[in-house]
Design a protein around this motif. Structure first.
Motif, PDB file in Angstrom:
ATOM      1  N   ILE A 192       9.550   8.171   9.182  1.00 49.10           N
ATOM      2  CA  ILE A 192       8.942   8.759   8.252  1.00 49.10           C
ATOM      3  C   ILE A 192       8.075   7.759   7.114  1.00 49.10           C
ATOM      4  N   GLU A 193       6.938   8.037   6.833  1.00 46.76           N
ATOM      5  CA  GLU A 193       6.214   7.067   6.072  1.00 46.76           C
ATOM      6  C   GLU A 193       5.667   7.824   4.845  1.00 46.76           C
ATOM      7  N   THR A 194       5.988   7.319   3.717  1.00 44.91           N
ATOM      8  CA  THR A 194       5.298   7.489   2.387  1.00 44.91           C
ATOM      9  C   THR A 194       4.489   6.797   2.010  1.00 44.91           C
ATOM     10  N   VAL A 195       3.925   7.057   0.614  1.00 46.32           N
ATOM     11  CA  VAL A 195       2.959   6.138   0.028  1.00 46.32           C
ATOM     12  C   VAL A 195       3.687   4.694  -0.532  1.00 46.32           C
ATOM     13  N   GLU A 196       5.095   4.926  -0.702  1.00 48.38           N
ATOM     14  CA  GLU A 196       5.566   3.884  -1.121  1.00 48.38           C
ATOM     15  C   GLU A 196       5.750   2.592  -0.048  1.00 48.38           C
ATOM     16  N   GLY A 197       5.909   3.116   1.457  1.00 46.54           N
ATOM     17  CA  GLY A 197       5.392   2.285   2.403  1.00 46.54           C
ATOM     18  C   GLY A 197       4.223   1.814   2.643  1.00 46.54           C
ATOM     19  N   LEU A 198       3.095   2.399   2.249  1.00 49.17           N
ATOM     20  CA  LEU A 198       1.917   1.800   2.152  1.00 49.17           C
ATOM     21  C   LEU A 198       1.616   0.986   1.166  1.00 49.17           C
ATOM     22  N   ALA A 199       2.334   1.123   0.069  1.00 48.39           N
ATOM     23  CA  ALA A 199       2.126   0.035  -1.023  1.00 48.39           C
ATOM     24  C   ALA A 199       2.723  -1.172  -0.703  1.00 48.39           C
ATOM     25  N   GLU A 200       3.760  -1.136   0.060  1.00 53.00           N
ATOM     26  CA  GLU A 200       4.531  -2.429   0.626  1.00 53.00           C
ATOM     27  C   GLU A 200       3.656  -3.337   1.438  1.00 53.00           C
ATOM     28  N   SER A 201       2.763  -2.412   2.245  1.00 54.11           N
ATOM     29  CA  SER A 201       2.043  -3.122   3.407  1.00 54.11           C
ATOM     30  C   SER A 201       0.839  -3.432   2.997  1.00 54.11           C
ATOM     31  N   GLY A 202       0.494  -2.969   1.900  1.00 58.10           N
ATOM     32  CA  GLY A 202      -0.986  -3.330   1.051  1.00 58.10           C
ATOM     33  C   GLY A 202      -2.098  -2.466   1.779  1.00 58.10           C
ATOM     34  N   HIS A 203      -1.711  -1.346   2.170  1.00 61.71           N
ATOM     35  CA  HIS A 203      -2.921  -0.635   2.890  1.00 61.71           C
ATOM     36  C   HIS A 203      -3.804  -0.170   2.016  1.00 61.71           C
ATOM     37  N   PRO A 204      -4.861  -0.515   2.473  1.00 60.83           N
ATOM     38  CA  PRO A 204      -6.484  -0.290   1.661  1.00 60.83           C
ATOM     39  C   PRO A 204      -6.750   0.920   1.209  1.00 60.83           C
ATOM     40  N   LEU A 205      -5.957   2.023   1.552  1.00 61.63           N
ATOM     41  CA  LEU A 205      -6.391   3.327   0.784  1.00 61.63           C
ATOM     42  C   LEU A 205      -5.948   3.171  -0.690  1.00 61.63           C
ATOM     43  N   LEU A 206      -4.814   2.695  -0.998  1.00 61.16           N
ATOM     44  CA  LEU A 206      -4.361   2.578  -2.000  1.00 61.16           C
ATOM     45  C   LEU A 206      -5.448   2.222  -3.429  1.00 61.16           C
ATOM     46  N   GLU A 207      -5.911   0.895  -2.827  1.00 61.81           N
ATOM     47  CA  GLU A 207      -6.860   0.442  -3.857  1.00 61.81           C
ATOM     48  C   GLU A 207      -8.138   1.116  -3.682  1.00 61.81           C
ATOM     49  N   ALA A 208      -8.483   1.551  -2.448  1.00 59.59           N
ATOM     50  CA  ALA A 208      -9.763   2.642  -2.456  1.00 59.59           C
ATOM     51  C   ALA A 208      -9.884   3.604  -3.457  1.00 59.59           C
ATOM     52  N   PHE A 209      -8.650   4.397  -3.316  1.00 54.98           N
ATOM     53  CA  PHE A 209      -8.397   5.505  -4.488  1.00 54.98           C
ATOM     54  C   PHE A 209      -8.556   5.114  -5.629  1.00 54.98           C
ATOM     55  N   SER A 210      -7.991   3.908  -5.995  1.00 52.57           N
ATOM     56  CA  SER A 210      -8.033   3.353  -7.410  1.00 52.57           C
ATOM     57  C   SER A 210      -9.444   3.056  -7.871  1.00 52.57           C
ATOM     58  N   ARG A 211     -10.060   2.366  -6.959  1.00 55.65           N
ATOM     59  CA  ARG A 211     -11.398   1.742  -7.329  1.00 55.65           C
ATOM     60  C   ARG A 211     -12.243   2.970  -7.324  1.00 55.65           C
ATOM     61  N   ASN A 212     -12.218   4.048  -6.831  1.00 57.20           N
ATOM     62  CA  ASN A 212     -13.116   5.211  -6.744  1.00 57.20           C
ATOM     63  C   ASN A 212     -12.757   6.366  -7.712  1.00 57.20           C
ATOM     64  N   TYR A 213     -11.653   5.882  -8.685  1.00 56.27           N
ATOM     65  CA  TYR A 213     -11.033   6.804  -9.438  1.00 56.27           C
ATOM     66  C   TYR A 213     -11.183   8.106  -8.865  1.00 56.27           C
ATOM     67  N   ALA A 214     -10.103   8.279  -7.811  1.00 61.49           N
ATOM     68  CA  ALA A 214     -10.113   9.473  -6.759  1.00 61.49           C
ATOM     69  C   ALA A 214      -8.783  10.382  -7.293  1.00 61.49           C
ATOM     70  N   TYR A 215      -8.505  10.405  -8.600  1.00 60.03           N
ATOM     71  CA  TYR A 215      -7.638  11.220  -9.177  1.00 60.03           C
ATOM     72  C   TYR A 215      -7.856  11.419 -10.797  1.00 60.03           C
ATOM     73  N   GLN A 216      -7.323  12.413 -11.105  1.00 62.43           N
ATOM     74  CA  GLN A 216      -7.088  12.573 -12.601  1.00 62.43           C
ATOM     75  C   GLN A 216      -5.905  12.735 -13.271  1.00 62.43           C
ATOM     76  N   CYS A 217      -4.985  13.857 -12.706  1.00 66.27           N
ATOM     77  CA  CYS A 217      -3.671  13.918 -12.977  1.00 66.27           C
ATOM     78  C   CYS A 217      -2.811  12.903 -12.168  1.00 66.27           C
ATOM     79  N   GLY A 218      -3.176  12.770 -10.852  1.00 65.69           N
ATOM     80  CA  GLY A 218      -2.571  12.151  -9.863  1.00 65.69           C
ATOM     81  C   GLY A 218      -1.643  12.921  -8.966  1.00 65.69           C
ATOM     82  N   TYR A 219      -1.247  13.983  -9.408  1.00 67.80           N
ATOM     83  CA  TYR A 219      -0.280  14.885  -8.847  1.00 67.80           C
ATOM     84  C   TYR A 219      -0.608  15.007  -7.263  1.00 67.80           C
ATOM     85  N   CYS A 220      -1.694  15.208  -6.884  1.00 66.36           N
ATOM     86  CA  CYS A 220      -2.086  15.726  -5.518  1.00 66.36           C
ATOM     87  C   CYS A 220      -2.266  14.151  -4.580  1.00 66.36           C
TER      88      CYS A 220
END
Ligand code: FES
Ligand code: FES
Length: 181
Positions: free
Chosen positions: A93-121
């Protein structure tokens, strides 16, 4: 010696409680069925309530229509609200916590692009995007739309989510070019 029991866990010949074994973000866990996990426990509950993986959300109250609870099970995007934990015996099983630990670029890309408002999704979108980029490292706009079609953003940040996913694909490509992955 163990065998699969009626609830998907393993039961040994002495009749001791069945157990399920999961690997979550690279760590191995074992749960006794009927003690640590009930036969009807959703994977989402096990991951969030028992393991404290609070990235998992439930926007549609378990109706299976929003995708906010998406995790990867053996690399496939899976709605954890509709998946029984006992059916995941032996799976990865993989979750976002695992991606954060491995430094996956998706997390930074979502942040840089402001790809959320409430962030729930957001965690669900990120996991669907991870699965997409794993199987298609150079997705077109249409590929991304199709790959993320199981997720809903009520705040309407779709354009930024698509840009972030494409940006992460480019970052992964650059890493591969540099021998990083
Ligand atoms: S909570 Fe909406 S699909 Fe799982
Ligand atoms: S950012 Fe609010 S639901 Fe997507």
């Amino acid at each position: 010696m163990s065998s699969a029991n009626a609830h998907g866990g393993r039961q040994d010949s002495s009749g001791s409680p069945g157990v399920i074994r999961l690997t979550v973000n690279g760590k191995r866990y074992e749960f006794k069925v009927g003690v640590d996990v009930m036969p009807f426990t959703a994977l989402r509950e096990l991951l969030r309530d028992r393991l404290g993986l609070t990235s998992l959300k439930e926007m549609c109250e378990g109706e299976g229509v929003c995708g906010s609870c998406t995790v990867l099970v053996d690399g496939r995007p899976t709605l954890s609200c509709l998946t029984l934990a006992v059916d995941c015996d032996g799976k990865e099983i993989e979750t976002v916590e695992g991606l954060a630990e491995s430094g996956h670029p998706l997390l930074e890309a979502f942040s840089r692009n402001y790809a959320y408002q409430c962030g729930y999704c957001t965690p669900g979108f990120i996991m669907s995007a991870k699965a997409l980029l794993d199987r298609n490292p150079d997705p077109s706009y249409e590929d991304i739309v199709r790959g993320l079609s199981g997720n809903i953003c009520r705040c309407g940040t779709y354009a930024a989510i698509l840009s972030a996913t494409r940006e992460a694909a480019d970052a992964l490509k650059a890493r591969r070019g540099g021998g990083g992955l």
